[in-house]
Structure formats: C-alpha cells, structure tokens
Design an enzyme around this catalytic site. Sequence first.
Site, short mmCIF file in Angstrom:
data_model
loop_
_atom_site.label_atom_id
_atom_site.label_comp_id
_atom_site.label_asym_id
_atom_site.label_seq_id
_atom_site.Cartn_x
_atom_site.Cartn_y
_atom_site.Cartn_z
N HIS A 217 39.08 46.03 18.32
CA HIS A 217 38.02 45.08 18.18
C HIS A 217 38.64 43.61 18.25
O HIS A 217 38.48 42.93 17.47
CB HIS A 217 37.25 45.46 16.96
CG HIS A 217 36.17 46.47 17.17
ND1 HIS A 217 35.76 47.26 16.26
CD2 HIS A 217 35.58 47.04 18.23
CE1 HIS A 217 34.79 48.10 16.62
NE2 HIS A 217 34.89 48.08 18.13
N HIS B 33 40.56 53.90 16.29
CA HIS B 33 39.43 54.29 15.54
C HIS B 33 39.20 55.73 15.58
O HIS B 33 38.49 56.54 14.72
CB HIS B 33 38.05 53.75 16.24
CG HIS B 33 37.80 52.41 16.06
ND1 HIS B 33 37.88 51.57 17.29
CD2 HIS B 33 37.98 51.60 15.14
CE1 HIS B 33 37.85 50.31 16.83
NE2 HIS B 33 37.83 50.26 15.37
N HIS C 161 29.42 52.79 13.85
CA HIS C 161 30.84 52.16 13.86
C HIS C 161 31.48 53.45 14.58
O HIS C 161 31.58 54.72 14.22
CB HIS C 161 31.53 51.89 12.70
CG HIS C 161 32.69 51.05 12.91
ND1 HIS C 161 33.79 51.98 13.28
CD2 HIS C 161 33.12 49.83 13.11
CE1 HIS C 161 34.96 51.14 13.46
NE2 HIS C 161 34.35 49.75 13.23
N GLU D 1 34.74 54.51 14.52
CA GLU D 1 35.61 55.26 13.41
C GLU D 1 34.72 56.26 12.86
O GLU D 1 34.91 57.45 12.36
CB GLU D 1 36.30 54.35 12.56
CG GLU D 1 37.24 55.19 11.40
CD GLU D 1 37.60 54.50 10.27
OE1 GLU D 1 38.00 53.16 10.56
OE2 GLU D 1 37.84 54.95 9.30
N THR E 1 38.00 53.72 6.70
CA THR E 1 39.16 53.00 6.16
C THR E 1 38.86 51.78 5.87
O THR E 1 39.69 51.08 5.04
CB THR E 1 40.20 53.23 7.26
OG1 THR E 1 39.69 52.75 8.46
CG2 THR E 1 40.68 54.67 7.42
N CYS F 39 42.06 52.24 3.80
CA CYS F 39 43.28 51.94 3.96
C CYS F 39 44.06 50.80 3.33
O CYS F 39 43.34 49.87 2.92
CB CYS F 39 43.37 51.59 5.36
SG CYS F 39 44.95 50.86 6.18
N ASN G 147 36.09 45.00 10.02
CA ASN G 147 37.36 44.68 9.04
C ASN G 147 37.34 43.10 8.74
O ASN G 147 37.56 42.53 7.60
CB ASN G 147 38.61 45.18 8.92
CG ASN G 147 39.63 44.77 10.18
OD1 ASN G 147 40.07 43.67 9.65
ND2 ASN G 147 39.52 45.53 11.32
N SER H 75 43.04 43.55 13.29
CA SER H 75 43.35 43.67 14.85
C SER H 75 43.81 42.33 15.29
O SER H 75 43.56 42.34 16.68
CB SER H 75 41.90 44.16 15.46
OG SER H 75 41.00 43.39 14.89
#
Length: 277
Positions: A40, A72, A122, A124, A159, A187, A217, A259
């Site tokens: 993203h 993802h 989303h 993921e 995550t 994560c 994120n 990202s």
Amino acid sequence: MSVTIAEFAGACFGVERALDIVLEQAEQKANVVTLGPLIHNPKVVADLDAKGVRVVKDPEDTDDATLIVRTHGVVPQIIDRARALGHDVVDATCPYVKKVHLAASRLKSEGYQVIIVGEGGHPEVEGIVGHAEGAWVVGSVAELEGKRLPKKVGVVVQTTQSQELLCEVVSYLCTHCENLKVINTICQATSERQAAAKKLASDCDCMVVIGGKNSANTTRLYEICLQSCTNTHHIETSDELRVEWFKGCNRIGITAGASTPQKHIQIVKSAIDNLVA
Ligand code: SF4
C-alpha cells in the site's frame, strides 16, 4: 530546531523481501505482474510500473504471466486458480502473515469459532478468512456486544493491528466465553514502529507520518502520533510538506509505515531540513 526519525520506521522485513522478489523476477522475465498493488504505497507501485511490473486485479486479467502474490497474502483458491490458468505463481506473502493463516486454520480444525481482530475488507484479513472459513472479523468491542458467543472461541489478529484493540477485545471475551484461546499475531515490526512513534510524538511539536493513504499500518501510526501531538500530518511524498506546519516548532519527528522504503524517508527528511533551514 531538530528533525528526528523514529528509532523504528519504514519498510519492514516483509516489504523489503517482497520488493527483492519482484525486482529479481522483473530482471529475469518479461511478463511479471502483481496481484493487486504489491504494497500500500502508490510511489513504490509507480516505480515498479516504470520497471514493467504491472498490477492486475485478477489472474484472469493476464496470460502466461509470472504472477506475484503480495505481502498481504490471498485466499488459497486464488493461487489454485492462477496455477490452473497456467501462470507461474511466485508467493511473496510475508512469512508472518503466513503464520496467521496457519494459526487461524489450526484453531478452526480444533473446533474454535475463529475471531480475527482486524479491519473488515482489508486484503490481509480476507486472506486470513480464506484459511478459516466462517471466521468472524471484529474491528471493535461494540461489534461483539449482544452477540451470542460459542463456547470455544479462538482469536488471531491482523498483523498491523494495535495491541490496545486486541486487549480490549480479549478482555471482553474473557468475561463472555468459557474456552478462549488467543494467539497474538501482531507483527513485531508493527509494535516496534507504533511504540517508537508514540515515544517520539510525545517529545515533538510536529510529527510527519510517511506512507500510503491506503496503508492500514501508516494510518494507525498517524492516529497514534495524533494522540500525543496535534500537529501531526500524514503524507505520501515530500511534495505535500507545508512550511507553516513547522513554524514555531523546536522538535520535528518523522515516522513511516512498514510499506515506506528507507530512501523515501531520507528524501522527506532532506526536504524538511531545507524548508526549516
Ligand atoms: S508489517 Fe510485519 S507482517 Fe506486515 S509485511 Fe511487514 S514484517 Fe510482514
């Protein structure tokens, strides 16, 4: 005036790994495509496009391609379909996302109602649902209130979610179900970036958060910084910087989503240094 980059900021292991995989494939092969934007971050996606790596929405949108599955992850059926169409599938799903797939699938096979703490829709999260059919996606405690819960509930987490949301959901479930199993799949890269952003924001009078506006994120980092520093701004590129944000500031902080490549952070830092010089 000082300009400080957060201790942990920018591209994580999974993103660096995926970028390396794509660039290596693009050097060797002609028709390399990613299934959806690799990450993203529109700037990175545009750079890849300039190197001939196209984005497709669906395996049917191209013929005879090297098709890269992004960080993802996806539902397993999509990989099967792509292979059946004759594509060479290269899986760049982050190993930490794969761990969530495994955890969700194991909980389901052990008879738990799987709850994914995450953002509905989303990519993921959709991929995780694909590994534990019938899983519920929960983005807030309010979504659970009044809901009849099964005896066995197993929780995994997108995550990039915040520890705070996980704690809120788990604390609600503790008092509402008999058998609760929680696998914290947030994560570490996300937690580290969130903690470092929070620490820096509390010490700064302006925060700049770099990353795609469509990046979950990065948006989370923006929200975290905003709690401690009201003069917080989310940008994708240095062109969006405004000199008035920095007027009267003594300390400017920079953070970036998982990202955002490190070189983009350095470009923004140099641009701020020039604006305030
Ligand atoms: S944030 Fe974590 S889970 Fe997501 S791609 Fe990066 S290393 Fe992987």
